[in-house]
Design a protein around this motif. Structure first.
Motif, PDB file in Angstrom:
ATOM      1  N   ASP A   1       5.787  32.876  12.052  1.00  0.00           N
ATOM      2  CA  ASP A   1       6.638  32.572  12.894  1.00  0.00           C
ATOM      3  C   ASP A   1       5.746  30.666  11.726  1.00  0.00           C
TER       4      ASP A   1
ATOM      5  N   ASN B   1       8.116  28.378   9.744  1.00  0.00           N
ATOM      6  CA  ASN B   1       8.204  26.995   9.656  1.00  0.00           C
ATOM      7  C   ASN B   1       7.679  26.328   9.254  1.00  0.00           C
TER       8      ASN B   1
ATOM      9  N   LYS C   1      11.909  37.105  20.345  1.00  0.00           N
ATOM     10  CA  LYS C   1      10.862  36.978  19.923  1.00  0.00           C
ATOM     11  C   LYS C   1       9.994  38.192  20.113  1.00  0.00           C
TER      12      LYS C   1
ATOM     13  N   ARG D   1       2.935  38.191  14.654  1.00  0.00           N
ATOM     14  CA  ARG D   1       4.015  37.123  14.902  1.00  0.00           C
ATOM     15  C   ARG D   1       3.724  35.530  14.928  1.00  0.00           C
TER      16      ARG D   1
ATOM     17  N   LYS E   1      15.747  30.580  17.585  1.00  0.00           N
ATOM     18  CA  LYS E   1      14.687  30.669  18.581  1.00  0.00           C
ATOM     19  C   LYS E   1      13.993  30.339  19.812  1.00  0.00           C
TER      20      LYS E   1
END
Length: 153
Positions: free
Chosen positions: A135, A139, A87, A131, A82
């Motif tokens: 993500d 999620n 990232k 991205r 995370k």
């Protein structure tokens, strides 16, 4: 018995991530082109509209391949981490490689480097959007993160 790394399921998930990012990159690139067409004097990299279908096709292919490679690499690099710096680092690395190549090309063919610098910014926008897309897919469970367990001996 322990599963070997890079199982067929992992490869399928990586292809899904790559396909999602390739589609996202094409979409963002197309949106930038359409926005530029509506705003004739908009000073973004895509203000140099492709003069032919061959040039446009080449640009779309380049964006799609870059997006696909980004998606596969991003999924592998972040795994289940995370860490926002990790990232952002992947996004910046891809943006710099693609963007600096465009700037280098600009130095070689013209004295006007600003359009090519703006293309580098465009690359950052495309990969940043990819991205966000990845993500969100991770999620929501649409994609599975790369399993760190499959790499432990």
């Amino acid at each position: 018995m322990e599963q070997p790394p890079f199982t067929p399921q992992e490869r399928v998930e990586s292809l899904k991530a790559g396909g999602l990012c390739a589609s996202g990159a094409i979409l963002v690139f197309t949106i930038l082109l359409v926005m530029n067409k509506g705003l004739a004097k908009w000073p973004i990299a895509v203000s140099i509209l492709p003069e032919s279908w061959i040039t446009l096709s080449g640009s779309l292919a380049s964006v799609a391949i870059s997006g696909l490679l980004f998606g596969v690499t991003y999924r592998y690099a972040i795994r289940q981490d995370k860490n926002p710096q990790l990232k952002s680092g992947v996004v910046l690395a891809f943006s710099l490689v693609r963007g600096l190549a465009q700037i280098d090309t600009g130095f070689g063919i013209t004295d006007a480097v600003l359009p090519f610098v703006l293309m580098a910014v465009e690359s950052w926008v495309v990969f940043s959007c990819d991205r966000i897309i990845l993500d969100q897919a991770l999620n929501r469970g649409w994609l599975k993160p790369f399993s760190t367990n499959s790499l432990n001996p």
